[in-house]
Design a protein around this motif. Structure first.
Motif: not given
Ligand code: AHR
Length: 673
Positions: A57, A381, A455
């Motif tokens: 990320e 998201e 995630e």
């Molecule tokens: O992983 C941290 C953050 O959490 C990511 O950037 C996002 O997709 C989620 O809200």
């Protein structure tokens, strides 16, 4: 691995072992005595190699610039803080300033001007202290910069010295000289050279310097001042070795990139624009970091995907889908250019270089072979932007799925769209949530869209915070309890591999000096890398992956294996014991994953049906230790090895063995069958 086949030698060995060790005596009425029956001949669905993945990320926690990206020079193109000299200082008699006249490139419009007004009488120059110090070793470094002298400026003797020193410049650890006298004035020239480091230093607070000899005078300009240690797999513009190795050791089947939120950017203009990240470094403008600082995008699309290949994974490529973090969505009738942007990106990555202009561009940039893109996620998201996703998803998906029939497209929500081929679920929660949701994916009706759990993590060990996990008690580091709960969830992934593409803890990387999100899987500073408890658990799962499910049931004294029903006690769980039996068919290995989420040890007798082998197997165990509260055990910067994986051999006799699974532990058993 030692393996003896029955009937002759093996039979005798089995007999001896059985007689000498015997079954340990246990109280059969104790609820924590479990019998596990595994059927080698009765297999379930296949498990995809993507089952346990990772996320790369970008930008969060300075995980690429200042982290995985091995560049040592902070603010190398003076873009931090809206254009600044942050991180740079002068020494001796000259001074540094920013200048914008006749820039190096439109992407890098600001450069450093070093001015010596009078003939200098002492060594003078400028320094950079790295992101959070520079940790140097005895090895060669690859440095480069763009340089020009202005007008009548001259360097005495024509030689600049470049190297590393301590922060005051009294101790020099590495040095190189370059001859700048041959360069015509007022022209940018790119120098690339090696700096050998010849002295050890225990400090990481070292600096990189450029030094003019006494007698020099005038104005000199620099941009894209860069310096790399040897990188992972010796890639040019590559990754920091220790962090890359830790990432690779997870053995992730897939890597999702570039975000997370960094895909979306603060605004539409600040989104991940793939073609800004692929060219020569002097042509990459970068952008305001979504999470922190300036994002140079020096570790751009090609570097990211090359890294994924280097660690033996496949990418899950996230593409921008018309929504950014300021809450603005591209209106429906203005989406086409953004769809075209993704078409160009996917052509660039996957098309042949011989008959596609984007494929040809890839080849011109040094990569002729297409990348292997099997999964593309549209957005990130979008449950936060479900109303516009209702038109954005079909607009992207309908065009892209036609053009790339071999790619599986993943939606980021099903709130406002129906039946995408796959969807990405995100869960940041307390341990209880993951334990209670063990059967979540077996309870979704089939047929179902495929699921990527893109995630997830325990972010709070306090189960009472289940309705507010981001509230009080947020963890700095994962604990053993976190790792246990996440492993329960992962067992659920494997058991449901007919729908689960894979899952991944997020985020993975954290620079301890620049943190926006905790907890993380891997924490690092300039010189060390800490592998959290959750890292160790994920590594146990990633490194031990079967490719097929074996039917298995667990019982205690109150019922039989035959009476176990699907989705009921004995199927995947019994009390607080969670399990999945799998087989790696290429070497005929049983891989049994067991998680004990109980405060008591569990004694388990395992019988593998359909094997008569008598073999040595191994168990790997991650646990807090007898009687230790699992929430108190964390691997941290100050205590990096509070928990570690213990590996022990054991013997199975005709497919039978018994083991004790310690309280609050994760165990992976491997055995030839
Ligand atoms: O992983 C941290 C953050 O959490 C990511 O950037 C996002 O997709 C989620 O809200």
């Amino acid at each position: 691995m030692k393996q003896i086949t029955l009937p002759l030698v093996g039979f005798i060995a089995c007999l001896i072992i059985k007689i000498s060790s015997g079954w340990p005596t246990v109280n059969e009425n104790n609820i924590n005595v479990v019998s596990l029956n595994i059927d080698n001949a009765n297999t379930g669905q296949n498990i995809p190699s993507t089952m346990h993945g990772a996320i790369l990320e970008t930008n969060i926690n300075r995980d690429d610039d200042g982290g995985l990206y091995a560049e040592l020079i902070y603010n190398r193109a003076f873009q931090e803080k809206g254009g600044s000299l942050d991180g740079w200082s002068s020494f001796g008699q000259g001074s540094i300033a920013l200048n914008t006249s006749q820039p190096l490139s439109s992407a890098l419009p600001v450069h450093l001007r070093y001015s010596l007004i009078e003939n200098s009488t002492s060594p003078s120059g400028f320094r950079n202290g790295g992101f959070y110090g520079i940790n140097i070793q005895v090895q060669n470094y690859t440095a480069s910069f763009f340089y020009r002298s202005l007008g009548e400026a001259y360097v005495a003797g024509g030689q600049l010295s470049i190297g590393f020193s301590n922060s005051t410049g009294q101790m020099t650890y590495g040095l190189s000289t370059i001859n700048v006298s041959i360069i015509p004035a007022d022209n940018w020239f790119h120098f690339s050279f090696t700096i050998p480091v010849f002295n050890n230093t225990s400090s990481v607070k070292n600096v990189f310097f450029v030094e003019f000899p006494p007698g020099s005078k005038g104005d000199f300009e620099f941009n894209l001042v860069s310096c790399f240690p040897p990188t992972y797999k010796d890639r040019v513009n590559g990754a920091r070795r220790d962090i890359a190795q830790a990432f690779a050791d997870l053995k992730p089947g897939y890597v999702r990139l570039p975000g997370g939120n960094d895909l979306e950017g603060h605004t539409i203009l600040e989104r991940f624009i793939w073609n800004n990240t692929i060219d020569l470094l002097e042509n990459r403008p970068g952008r305001r970091g979504t999470w922190t600082g300036y994002n140079t995008e020096g570790f751009g699309l090609i570097e990211l995907l090359t890294f994924v290949e280097d660690i033996g994974a496949i990418p899950v490529l996230a593409v921008y889908a018309g929504y950014s973090l300021d809450g603005k969505a591209v209106p429906q009738d203005e989406l086409q250019p953004y769809i075209n942007e993704v078409i160009n990106e996917l052509d660039f990555l996957t098309a042949s270089a011989s008959n596609n202009s984007m494929g040809a561009l890839r080849e011109r940039l040094g990569r002729s072979e297409p990348f292997d893109i099997k999964y593309v996620e549209i957005g990130n998201e979008d449950f936060f932007a479900a109303s516009s996703y209702s038109y954005r998803w079909p607009a992207f998906y309908n065009v892209l799925s036609q053009r790339y029939p071999n790619i599986t497209f993943i939606a980021t929500t099903t709130k406002s769209i129906s039946s995408p081929p796959a969807v990405d679920d995100h869960d940041y929660q307390v341990p209880l949530f993951f334990i209670q949701n063990f059967r979540r994916y077996e309870n979704i009706p089939r047929p179902s869209p495929k699921v990527l759990v893109g995630e997830f993590s325990v972010i709070n060990d306090d189960d009472s915070q289940i309705n507010n996990p981001f509230g009080a008690g947020r963890l700095d580091y994962p604990s053993i309890k976190s790792a246990v709960a996440e492993s329960v969830y992962r067992i659920g992934f494997e058991r449901n591999s007919d729908v689960i593409i894979g899952g991944c803890y997020a985020p993975v990387l954290q620079n301890i000096f620049n943190t926006q999100w905790t907890p993380n899987l891997i924490v690092f500073n300039d010189s060390s890398v800490v592998k959290s408890t959750s890292y160790l658990a994920q590594k146990m799962f990633g490194q031990n992956l079967g490719n097929i499910i074996l039917n298995s049931t667990a019982t205690n004294s109150s019922f039989t294996h035959q009476s176990v029903e699907k989705g009921q006690e004995g199927d995947g769980k019994l009390g607080n014991l969670y399990f999945v039996a799998t087989k790696r068919t290429n070497d005929s290995m049983l891989i049994l994953k067991l998680v004990n989420a109980d405060q008591n040890d569990i004694y388990i007798r395992v019988q593998v049906q359909g094997t008569t082998l008598c073999c040595e197997g191994f168990m790997e165990i991650l646990t807090a230790g007898p009687g230790v509260d699992p929430t108190t055990v964390q691997n941290t910067m100050v205590n990096p090895n509070a928990a570690s994986i213990v590996r022990r051999p054991f013997w199975s006799v005709g497919g039978a063995f018994s083991i004790t699974i310690p309280s609050w532990s994760i165990m992976v058993v491997t055995l030839p069958i």
